[in-house]
Motif scaffolding. Structure first.
Motif, PDB file in Angstrom:
ATOM      1  N   ASP A  39      73.848  64.975  19.621  1.00  9.09           N
ATOM      2  CA  ASP A  39      75.190  65.471  19.306  1.00  9.09           C
ATOM      3  C   ASP A  39      75.665  65.035  17.924  1.00  9.09           C
ATOM      4  OD1 ASP A  39      75.011  62.932  20.433  1.00  9.09           O
ATOM      5  OD2 ASP A  39      77.074  62.926  21.136  1.00  9.09           O
ATOM      6  N   GLN A  40      74.878  64.237  17.227  1.00  6.15           N
ATOM      7  CA  GLN A  40      75.271  63.765  15.897  1.00  6.15           C
ATOM      8  C   GLN A  40      74.619  64.619  14.809  1.00  6.15           C
ATOM      9  OE1 GLN A  40      77.607  61.131  15.556  1.00  6.15           O
ATOM     10  NE2 GLN A  40      77.711  61.839  17.658  1.00  6.15           N
ATOM     11  N   SER A  41      75.329  64.889  13.730  1.00  6.14           N
ATOM     12  CA  SER A  41      74.786  65.683  12.627  1.00  6.14           C
ATOM     13  C   SER A  41      75.680  65.546  11.409  1.00  6.14           C
ATOM     14  CB  SER A  41      74.701  67.165  13.014  1.00  6.14           C
ATOM     15  OG  SER A  41      75.990  67.729  13.166  1.00  6.14           O
ATOM     16  N   HIS A  42      75.237  66.079  10.304  1.00  3.87           N
ATOM     17  CA  HIS A  42      76.034  66.145   9.077  1.00  3.87           C
ATOM     18  C   HIS A  42      76.454  64.774   8.558  1.00  3.87           C
ATOM     19  CE1 HIS A  42      76.325  70.263  10.643  1.00  3.87           C
ATOM     20  NE2 HIS A  42      76.516  70.646   9.394  1.00  3.87           N
ATOM     21  N   SER A  43      75.634  63.740   8.823  1.00  3.83           N
ATOM     22  CA  SER A  43      75.864  62.437   8.216  1.00  3.83           C
ATOM     23  C   SER A  43      74.567  62.009   7.532  1.00  3.83           C
ATOM     24  CB  SER A  43      76.258  61.405   9.277  1.00  3.83           C
ATOM     25  OG  SER A  43      75.174  61.118  10.121  1.00  3.83           O
ATOM     26  N   ARG A  45      72.846  59.391   8.011  1.00  2.25           N
ATOM     27  CA  ARG A  45      71.931  58.854   9.013  1.00  2.25           C
ATOM     28  C   ARG A  45      71.438  59.914   9.990  1.00  2.25           C
ATOM     29  NH1 ARG A  45      70.435  54.422  12.095  1.00  2.25           N
ATOM     30  NH2 ARG A  45      71.037  54.582  14.271  1.00  2.25           N
ATOM     31  N   THR A  49      71.293  68.856  13.053  1.00  6.57           N
ATOM     32  CA  THR A  49      71.829  69.057  14.401  1.00  6.57           C
ATOM     33  C   THR A  49      70.711  68.937  15.445  1.00  6.57           C
ATOM     34  OG1 THR A  49      71.434  71.432  14.470  1.00  6.57           O
ATOM     35  CG2 THR A  49      73.508  70.714  13.492  1.00  6.57           C
ATOM     36  N   ARG A 160      72.749  69.769   2.110  1.00  6.73           N
ATOM     37  CA  ARG A 160      73.686  69.181   3.065  1.00  6.73           C
ATOM     38  C   ARG A 160      73.688  67.652   2.988  1.00  6.73           C
ATOM     39  NH1 ARG A 160      72.416  70.010   9.166  1.00  6.73           N
ATOM     40  NH2 ARG A 160      73.039  72.176   8.822  1.00  6.73           N
ATOM     41  N   ARG A 163      75.207  66.325  -0.225  1.00  8.57           N
ATOM     42  CA  ARG A 163      76.672  66.464  -0.259  1.00  8.57           C
ATOM     43  C   ARG A 163      77.367  65.408   0.600  1.00  8.57           C
ATOM     44  NH1 ARG A 163      78.218  71.748  -1.425  1.00  8.57           N
ATOM     45  NH2 ARG A 163      80.314  71.170  -0.796  1.00  8.57           N
ATOM     46  N   VAL A 164      76.900  65.245   1.827  1.00  8.89           N
ATOM     47  CA  VAL A 164      77.591  64.282   2.689  1.00  8.89           C
ATOM     48  C   VAL A 164      77.303  62.847   2.257  1.00  8.89           C
ATOM     49  CG1 VAL A 164      77.656  65.877   4.637  1.00  8.89           C
ATOM     50  CG2 VAL A 164      75.806  64.190   4.497  1.00  8.89           C
ATOM     51  N   SER A 172      84.472  59.518   8.256  1.00 15.86           N
ATOM     52  CA  SER A 172      84.569  60.618   9.198  1.00 15.86           C
ATOM     53  C   SER A 172      85.395  61.690   8.507  1.00 15.86           C
ATOM     54  CB  SER A 172      85.243  60.148  10.488  1.00 15.86           C
ATOM     55  OG  SER A 172      86.606  59.948  10.255  1.00 15.86           O
ATOM     56  N   PRO A 173      85.515  62.862   9.118  1.00 14.41           N
ATOM     57  CA  PRO A 173      86.240  63.929   8.429  1.00 14.41           C
ATOM     58  C   PRO A 173      87.663  63.556   8.069  1.00 14.41           C
ATOM     59  CG  PRO A 173      85.037  64.809  10.311  1.00 14.41           C
ATOM     60  CD  PRO A 173      84.918  63.313  10.384  1.00 14.41           C
TER      61      PRO A 173
ATOM     62  N   SER B  88      75.300  74.149  17.697  1.00 14.97           N
ATOM     63  CA  SER B  88      74.759  72.896  17.159  1.00 14.97           C
ATOM     64  C   SER B  88      73.591  72.380  18.003  1.00 14.97           C
ATOM     65  CB  SER B  88      75.858  71.833  17.081  1.00 14.97           C
ATOM     66  OG  SER B  88      76.162  71.320  18.359  1.00 14.97           O
ATOM     67  N   MET B  89      73.522  72.782  19.257  1.00 17.74           N
ATOM     68  CA  MET B  89      72.458  72.295  20.134  1.00 17.74           C
ATOM     69  C   MET B  89      71.285  73.271  20.217  1.00 17.74           C
ATOM     70  SD  MET B  89      72.880  69.330  21.461  1.00 17.74           S
ATOM     71  CE  MET B  89      74.227  68.122  21.400  1.00 17.74           C
TER      72      MET B  89
ATOM     73  N   ARG D  78      82.068  64.433  16.634  1.00 19.18           N
ATOM     74  CA  ARG D  78      80.904  65.334  16.567  1.00 19.18           C
ATOM     75  C   ARG D  78      81.138  66.262  15.405  1.00 19.18           C
ATOM     76  NH1 ARG D  78      78.707  68.455  21.753  1.00 19.18           N
ATOM     77  NH2 ARG D  78      77.605  69.514  20.071  1.00 19.18           N
ATOM     78  N   ASN D  79      80.533  65.945  14.270  1.00 18.05           N
ATOM     79  CA  ASN D  79      80.801  66.723  13.065  1.00 18.05           C
ATOM     80  C   ASN D  79      80.594  68.220  13.267  1.00 18.05           C
ATOM     81  OD1 ASN D  79      81.513  64.482  11.568  1.00 18.05           O
ATOM     82  ND2 ASN D  79      79.428  64.114  10.827  1.00 18.05           N
ATOM     83  N   ASN D 100      87.246  65.108   0.347  1.00 19.96           N
ATOM     84  CA  ASN D 100      86.255  64.410   1.158  1.00 19.96           C
ATOM     85  C   ASN D 100      84.994  65.279   1.241  1.00 19.96           C
ATOM     86  OD1 ASN D 100      84.715  63.893   3.538  1.00 19.96           O
ATOM     87  ND2 ASN D 100      86.387  62.633   4.326  1.00 19.96           N
ATOM     88  N   LEU D 102      82.367  65.330   3.045  1.00 20.36           N
ATOM     89  CA  LEU D 102      81.965  65.768   4.380  1.00 20.36           C
ATOM     90  C   LEU D 102      82.862  66.910   4.859  1.00 20.36           C
ATOM     91  CD1 LEU D 102      80.448  65.582   7.049  1.00 20.36           C
ATOM     92  CD2 LEU D 102      81.896  63.626   7.660  1.00 20.36           C
ATOM     93  N   VAL D 103      84.169  66.754   4.672  1.00 19.02           N
ATOM     94  CA  VAL D 103      85.098  67.815   5.059  1.00 19.02           C
ATOM     95  C   VAL D 103      84.793  69.097   4.296  1.00 19.02           C
ATOM     96  CG1 VAL D 103      87.512  68.559   4.901  1.00 19.02           C
ATOM     97  CG2 VAL D 103      86.961  66.265   5.762  1.00 19.02           C
ATOM     98  N   ARG D 105      81.999  70.056   2.981  1.00 16.04           N
ATOM     99  CA  ARG D 105      80.755  70.645   3.483  1.00 16.04           C
ATOM    100  C   ARG D 105      80.964  71.343   4.832  1.00 16.04           C
ATOM    101  NH1 ARG D 105      75.756  72.365   1.628  1.00 16.04           N
ATOM    102  NH2 ARG D 105      74.550  72.801   3.487  1.00 16.04           N
TER     103      ARG D 105
END
Lengths: 175, 175, 175, 175, 175, 175
Positions: A39-43, A45, A49, A160, A163-164, A172-173, B88-89, D78-79, D100, D102-103, D105
């Protein structure tokens, strides 16, 4: 019939993972690849997706002579129920492969056999290394299967993560 | 290359689903089968776990000449973010197949093409019908692919649904 | 300075709510309008999103000589912490207006003054009545402020509720 | 009619935010101010509740010739679904304002126009700076609109942040 | 040393539960009493908080010659991980007592011994019966241990259930 | 009758906690011991499950001439509703004991009396110290009541914390 279970975050799925899978393939008839933090993405780490990682793994394993299942696993953040969570979302398995001491302990307390997963060229074949190369515009594609390179391109993954990566590590956002 | 998305709860995956998939196979190159309420199990309405349903679908589709992905989807209980959750999944898809008016509406509001999924022999080929037959010890196996019958046997599924059917419909473990 | 709190789901905000607000306006200097189940949408019972309901209320109250706040409240599903949830998401208030016996009880156990909110023409001025008229293509617009009618039009709300009303009452996207 | 969206945590809402809003007011007819991490409070990083921040923003913007909405947004962690979450809780908007990465993107991947929000006197006009001054009993009130100073006083905010600052940074109530 | 586990919602703890516990006391040295749906309260079906039910049980069992633990269990709404949840929140136990078919099945699939819990005077000694008598102002106190009657009085429980019973059965605070 | 409330994570329950409880016993008739982060386990910071900690505390307090309740509290991660959460899961209490500035502040804002809990030999009698000694195979048993030493042995706790300490501090099962 023996079914194995191999877990990772696969950010992205790379040659190190791939060699582990090839080794496991010698020992089992079917393999479940569990995708952690799905469930984690766009970071930095966790750039990709769950769905993108399913694609990477399914494509990369297509030529293997092994029945494989790519199973996304959302984080549950309660170690004591994590094994039940995994078992309910995965086809039944007989043996788990992991080098993560916490995973090994949790499976063992649940009475599940665990085998170490050999690691290859650990200096370079790490997700962190690959993600840093992506951010720094250094060559990373040799470290992943071709199928993964294609998926990264299809989803514009390098842009992606670059950018992040400008965001604060813990951002976080709403920051 | 066209990739389709087909969603259901698949409790269990039956011949009605299978014919829909065979029809969709004429129109797409790859198909994502989204397993809804993947976190629900051990109830009359949702007897099988997400992992058991992944097995049913993967085994039943093994002979199809179509790249397929079986993707478990946990319930998110917020219609307004459901499409994002699914996307996303899941591997990217171009067209969604559904007859569920809510699903159709949600995908359309998100700008995703939706096509109706033809239904076959709807009187009998329904999950409810099959689950009721399991509980009543009537014949149900003709209504599902052989692979599904095998999975149900492997997990002792008929006994499970019979047992939990003694519980009140809305019952939870604490009743 | 007295600040009041008035809670509802406002699916949609209608003339009955509006008259209550006008009455409350006689007693307070500022009014917080709490939008319950703000995270629910796209169902027959909760067709409009939290954001759409914020718009309805803000527009409908624009001409009132009263400082108002429209505050969306996500469901928390634990009655014992509900009052704390409301208080943390809302500007401070001195008195709550409600006829819902559960709300009245929860506020009273927390030591907050509650006053009944008079209801007007309860036979017709109910959210259920308005939603049924929308589905049945009967006239509903006279039952809501003009601003609400405009918002419903802007978001294509009648078509939405009609479409999702074809789904089973309890249906979720995975049915 | 153009509606803009501007997001922050606003801990507290300060002159830097205010100048951004004044600039955006030149470009749009209505502005949604999204309050991030609205469910967080009583920590050094997030001292004020969602409701307290709604008050700050509504009061500070009262004199602006611009229709504004102050919308609290609970964290969703959850981004990939964050944009849907925001859109469902906010009135519709045409353009988002953010610096930001992330935002930016996330909105861009969702096909939403994003414009940079100019920053003013970034050395001093930062939430961190203001919170540190509150803790150190240095002057901070010149950095925020008068309305915000009043809200902080009303909720005894300086004493609160000073008190919780004695707790370890990562501390929770159970430490 | 044998430790048993007995689960219920105990809304309220009554003479029927008490006789079951007395019977179990013949077979075990220690008993864990698991309080299901501990996070639910202030509804007709679940009038008392987890803490109030801990008090009822601890007081009612004080004279028993048996080490007892009253353990509140929040709902987890995922049958497949429910047993792990219970085991992590409870002292270790050797045998579970239950007549709920779902509970029996879940424990058995996890390899835990389950024994039926005999039921006494089931017509009258039911939580539903007692709650209905409270609402209807009929005598209910003979059906519960004295300690429970005292707790209900201390928390003004009869007035609470009467008040919330005016709310629609499925109502939530936002209705 | 006075009932007190004392909160900690008790990882593990040690002599420092025990002396605090003995002191509090002079002032109250009954004591609720709230176990924070009860849902966390199998990490270096939180090695023991909620159920294991219930056992430690119940056994260690058995000889005290004081009615005690050991109440597990799952994390709720929203400071503004934390006091309500605690109150709903705990028997009613008149006074809370804590030195945690955040806890003190939260209780005070809710109008609950808080008294400082004296700390004993704080250099050594800390959970961190004991856990580090367990990992380093140094003597730790003198720092805890005998009953706690027994529970740690029964659940193979030292081996568990040693094993998971090989995992990265922030690691989760999917790393």
């Amino acid at each position: 019939m023996t079914r194995g279970f191999y877990i990772g975050r696969f950010q992205p799925y790379h040659q190190g993972h791939h060699r582990v899978v090839q080794d496991i393939a010698e020992e089992v008839d079917e393999l479940v690849v569990g995708i952690g933090s799905a469930d984690q993405s766009h970071s930095v780490r966790n750039p990709f997706t769950g769905g993108e990682r399913i694609m990477m793994i399914t494509k990369a394993l297509a030529d293997l002579d092994l029945v494989t299942y790519a199973v996304p696993l959302e984080d549950i953040n309660r170690n004591a129920v994590w094994v039940s969570h995994v078992r309910s979302m995965s086809p039944n398995f007989d043996v788990a492969y992991s080098n993560n001491p916490l995973v090994v302990r949790l499976f063992e307390e649940a009475g599940i056999e665990v085998r170490g997963s050999p690691m290859f060229d650990r200096e370079v074949l790490r997700g962190t290394e690959i993600r840093e190369r992506m951010i720094a515009s250094e060559d990373w594609s040799e470290l992943v299967p071709d199928a993964v390179e294609n998926v990264v391109a299809e989803v514009d993954g390098v842009e992606r993560i670059r950018r992040v990566s400008d965001t604060d590590v813990e951002a976080s956002p709403s920051d």
